[in-house]
Design an enzyme around this catalytic site. Structure first.
Site, PDB file in Angstrom:
ATOM      1  N   ASP A  67       0.818  -1.210   0.000  1.00  0.00           N
ATOM      2  CA  ASP A  67       0.000   0.000   0.000  1.00  0.00           C
ATOM      3  C   ASP A  67       0.852   1.259   0.000  1.00  0.00           C
ATOM      4  OD1 ASP A  67       0.945  -0.332   2.625  1.00  0.00           O
ATOM      5  OD2 ASP A  67      -0.977  -1.109   3.321  1.00  0.00           O
ATOM      6  N   ASN A 136      -7.923  -3.086  14.053  1.00  0.00           N
ATOM      7  CA  ASN A 136      -9.295  -3.371  13.614  1.00  0.00           C
ATOM      8  C   ASN A 136      -9.360  -4.569  12.669  1.00  0.00           C
ATOM      9  OD1 ASN A 136      -8.231  -2.349  11.259  1.00  0.00           O
ATOM     10  ND2 ASN A 136      -9.690  -0.648  11.060  1.00  0.00           N
ATOM     11  N   HIS A 138      -7.457  -5.017   9.907  1.00  0.00           N
ATOM     12  CA  HIS A 138      -7.134  -4.778   8.497  1.00  0.00           C
ATOM     13  C   HIS A 138      -5.808  -5.421   8.123  1.00  0.00           C
ATOM     14  CE1 HIS A 138      -4.933  -0.805   9.606  1.00  0.00           C
ATOM     15  NE2 HIS A 138      -4.018  -1.587   9.091  1.00  0.00           N
ATOM     16  N   GLU A 143      -9.723  -2.130   5.007  1.00  0.00           N
ATOM     17  CA  GLU A 143     -10.415  -1.843   6.258  1.00  0.00           C
ATOM     18  C   GLU A 143     -11.668  -2.716   6.392  1.00  0.00           C
ATOM     19  OE1 GLU A 143      -8.860  -0.150   8.307  1.00  0.00           O
ATOM     20  OE2 GLU A 143      -8.296   1.870   7.668  1.00  0.00           O
TER      21      GLU A 143
END
Length: 240
Positions: A67, A136, A138, A143
């Site tokens: 990313d 979370n 990811h 996400e």
């Protein structure tokens, strides 16, 4: 999914770097998928040490990173390209002509994502994909959502991700968007290695390993991969 719990991040880094180095020795033209953030840094240090000791050369490998933040130039010290240059590429013989990165140029994001997927396919796919996991759940910047993504795409970062990563932005506001490989790209890798350390990752790790496979915890999809190995320290594994 294989889960391996080790004493600490240093022990994990020795194990993971050995797997990557052995792959490169076996196949000098290996295609490696890299991650950024705190989780892989110790592994990169062990890879640098092995290179400096003459035990391995990375000059023929092809690399793809997961990313990149939108709106950052490559040489911005907050960019992930800069991170990889500083933490691995610039300290080994990696050929920058064989380094592939999503671009921070938002105006060209769709074109960039399409071309990135084509490059991965043209390289024959990724042999080893290294991952971390967000608090979370990811992986990359995939996400929590209502469905699993496939190819690279532009994503709006959640507040929990911004809260976790803002500490790295000393002199500017953290971007709210990023480009990321999709879940499909990650799952097409031949081998996946995920590293998680620290108590803050324990809840996400539990959902990834013991929870249902759901896009609300993107990392849970790794349960369906044929060769995914999860390396944990004792703190991140405390809820298992």
């Amino acid at each position: 999914m294989e889960v391996i719990v080790m004493d600490n991040a240093f022990e994990i880094s020795k194990a993971v770097s050995s797997i990557i180095i052995d792959e490169v020795k076996k196949n000098p033209k290996a295609v490696l998928g890299f991650a950024t953030g705190a989780s892989p840094v110790e592994t990169y240090k062990r890879m640098i040490e092995a290179y400096k000791d003459g035990k391995v050369s990375f000059k023929d490998v092809t690399t793809f990173n997961l990313d990149e933040y939108c709106g950052l130039e490559r040489e911005d010290e907050n960019s992930y390209f800069y991170f990889m240059k500083d933490n691995l590429f610039g300290k080994t013989d990696v050929d920058f002509e064989k380094v592939n990165f999503l671009s921070g140029d938002e105006a060209q994001s769709e074109k960039n994502c399409r071309e990135y997927e084509e490059k991965i396919a043209a390289a024959g796919g990724i042999d080893i994909q290294l991952l971390g996991i967000g608090t979370n759940g990811h992986i990359g910047f995939n996400e929590p959502s209502e469905s699993f993504s496939d190819g690279p795409f532009k994503v709006k970062l959640t507040q929990s991700t911004i809260d976790s990563n803002s500490k790295y932005f000393k002199d500017k506001k953290m971007p709210g968007y990023a480009l990321t490989m999709g879940i499909g790209d990650i799952m097409r890798a031949k081998k996946i290695i995920l590293i998680a350390t620290g108590e803050s990752k324990a809840n996400a790790v539990f959902k990834m390993v013991k929870g249902e496979v759901t896009p609300s915890c993107p990392a849970s999809v790794l349960q369906n991969h044929g060769d995914a190995v999860i390396y944990l320290d004792k703190e991140s594994a405390k809820l298992l």
